[in-house]
Scaffold this active site. Structure first.
Site, PDB file in Angstrom:
ATOM      1  N   ILE A 104       0.869  -1.052  -0.203  1.00 29.45           N
ATOM      2  CA  ILE A 104       0.039  -0.031  -0.055  1.00 29.45           C
ATOM      3  C   ILE A 104       0.771   1.325   0.142  1.00 29.45           C
ATOM      4  CG2 ILE A 104      -0.190  -0.020   2.514  1.00 29.45           C
ATOM      5  CD1 ILE A 104      -2.963   1.139  -0.227  1.00 29.45           C
ATOM      6  N   GLU A 162      -7.306  -1.900   5.555  1.00 32.58           N
ATOM      7  CA  GLU A 162      -7.235  -2.692   6.976  1.00 32.58           C
ATOM      8  C   GLU A 162      -6.222  -3.605   7.177  1.00 32.58           C
ATOM      9  OE1 GLU A 162      -7.895  -6.127   6.143  1.00 32.58           O
ATOM     10  OE2 GLU A 162      -8.250  -5.540   4.231  1.00 32.58           O
ATOM     11  N   GLY A 304      -5.770  -6.970   0.713  1.00 31.30           N
ATOM     12  CA  GLY A 304      -6.200  -5.974   1.593  1.00 31.30           C
ATOM     13  C   GLY A 304      -5.340  -4.829   1.779  1.00 31.30           C
ATOM     14  N   GLU A 305      -5.369  -4.057   2.705  1.00 34.44           N
ATOM     15  CA  GLU A 305      -4.479  -2.936   3.038  1.00 34.44           C
ATOM     16  C   GLU A 305      -5.099  -1.489   2.390  1.00 34.44           C
ATOM     17  OE1 GLU A 305      -0.464  -3.630   1.904  1.00 34.44           O
ATOM     18  OE2 GLU A 305      -0.038  -5.376   3.066  1.00 34.44           O
ATOM     19  N   GLY A 306      -6.029  -1.645   1.394  1.00 32.93           N
ATOM     20  CA  GLY A 306      -6.344  -0.842   0.621  1.00 32.93           C
ATOM     21  C   GLY A 306      -6.045  -0.755  -0.779  1.00 32.93           C
TER      22      GLY A 306
END
Length: 337
Positions: A104, A162, A304-306
């Protein structure tokens, strides 16, 4: 809009939802019809530009200040073996985010987004939702408010991401509670669980649904009882962005599940949001269908992580650049047929 201090204040924020600027939308649509291209030649980019213009109240907008918020939380249900990784990884990954070493971080650098990481009481995991509500009311409101307060009013685009070992289990439980179909329909491999571990994950979600069956007719209670601090924070940030007229790009399965209770509570609550991508988590396509969102990208991501939503910033920037930067037929001296 007042601060988030109680569940009632969240309900009030869901009742009082700002709308896009129709004059700006109409102006953007009119401009789009005059640009040096055949009608509809830029496909969804045209729709995205008009959508964005309405929320920013500018018929010829620009994106200068994207914000990415990564929220981290620990889940009590992780102790039931629902993840291929131990809960300690959450803390370690927060350090990696802060050190600039995660995917990210690189995507934010690539697309000019300002990123911040918010670790939410990592030393105190949520309760195991098969035994008790994941969060009591105070913890839920605090997590929701953390997301609400993290949004920069000067941002012109928001992505939430997240980190939380066990949070695909919470996401699946939320989706099953809101939309039915049972745990097996919504549970996926997450970090890579297979075989008996996957069967155990399904059983854990089913147990959580049984444990909280008397509360599942209230979407905010679904998020409180089955979610996690990082999911509540993502919901809070997304609702705050609505009140600031900041468009949102949603990330993958966990992000979509986090904001689904907002949509269930008020079907227009996510009108300011688009789906950044379709993740490789199996039930994400069904969840996006429930939210009425068509993904911008489909690249098999499941990090994830955006990360998927951050990548989609480039798509939205492209839409805005072509809309606001192209010449009209009149400006270019080109015959428009």
């Amino acid at each position: 809009m007042a601060d988030i201090t109680s569940i009632d204040s969240i309900r009030a924020a869901l009742r009082d939802l700002p709308q896009p600027d129709r004059a700006a939308q109409d102006g953007a649509a009119a401009r789009n019809g005059q640009l040096t291209k055949p009608p509809g030649a830029l496909g969804r980019l045209e729709d995205l530009a008009i959508w964005y213009a309405g929320w920013r109240a500018d018929p010829r907008p620009a994106i200068h200040a994207p914000q990415v918020l990564v929220f981290a939380g620990n889940h009590g249900v992780a102790a039931r073996g629902v993840s291929a990784f131990p809960p300690e990884v959450t803390v370690q990954m927060v350090a990696n985010f802060e050190g600039g070493g995660a995917a990210i971080n690189q995507l934010c650098d690539a697309f000019g987004a300002h990123m911040s990481v918010h670790a939410l009481d990592l030393e105190t995991p949520t309760a195991d939702f098969t035994e008790a509500p994941a969060m009591d009311e105070a913890a839920f409101v605090a997590a929701f408010a953390a997301g609400w307060n993290a949004v920069d009013p000067q941002a012109d685009l928001l992505v939430t991401g997240e980190m939380g070992i066990g949070n695909t289990t919470s996401a699946a439980a939320i989706a099953a509670a809101l939309y039915g179909g049972g745990a097996a329909m919504w549970v996926g491999r997450g970090t890579g669980v297979e075989g008996s571990a996957l069967e155990g994950k399904i059983a854990v979600v089913d147990a959580g649904l049984r444990r909280h069956a008397d509360r599942l007719d209230d979407p905010l209670e679904v998020l409180r009882c089955l979610g996690g601090r990082e999911l509540a924070a993502m919901a809070g940030a997304t609702l705050r962005a609505r009140h600031l007229s900041i468009p949102v790009i949603l990330d993958g399965y966990i992000c979509s599940a986090a904001v689904a209770p907002l949509h269930s509570a008020s079907p227009a609550a996510l009108d300011h949001a688009v789906a950044g991508h379709l993740s490789a988590e199996g039930a994400h396509a069904e969840l996006l269908a429930k939210l009425g969102k068509a993904p911008l990208l489909s690249l098999g991501l499941r990090l994830g992580e955006g990360s998927g939503a951050a990548l989609a910033i480039g798509v939205l920037k492209g839409a805005i650049a072509t809309h606001s930067g192209m010449a009209t037929f009149a400006e270019a001296g080109v015959a428009d047929g």
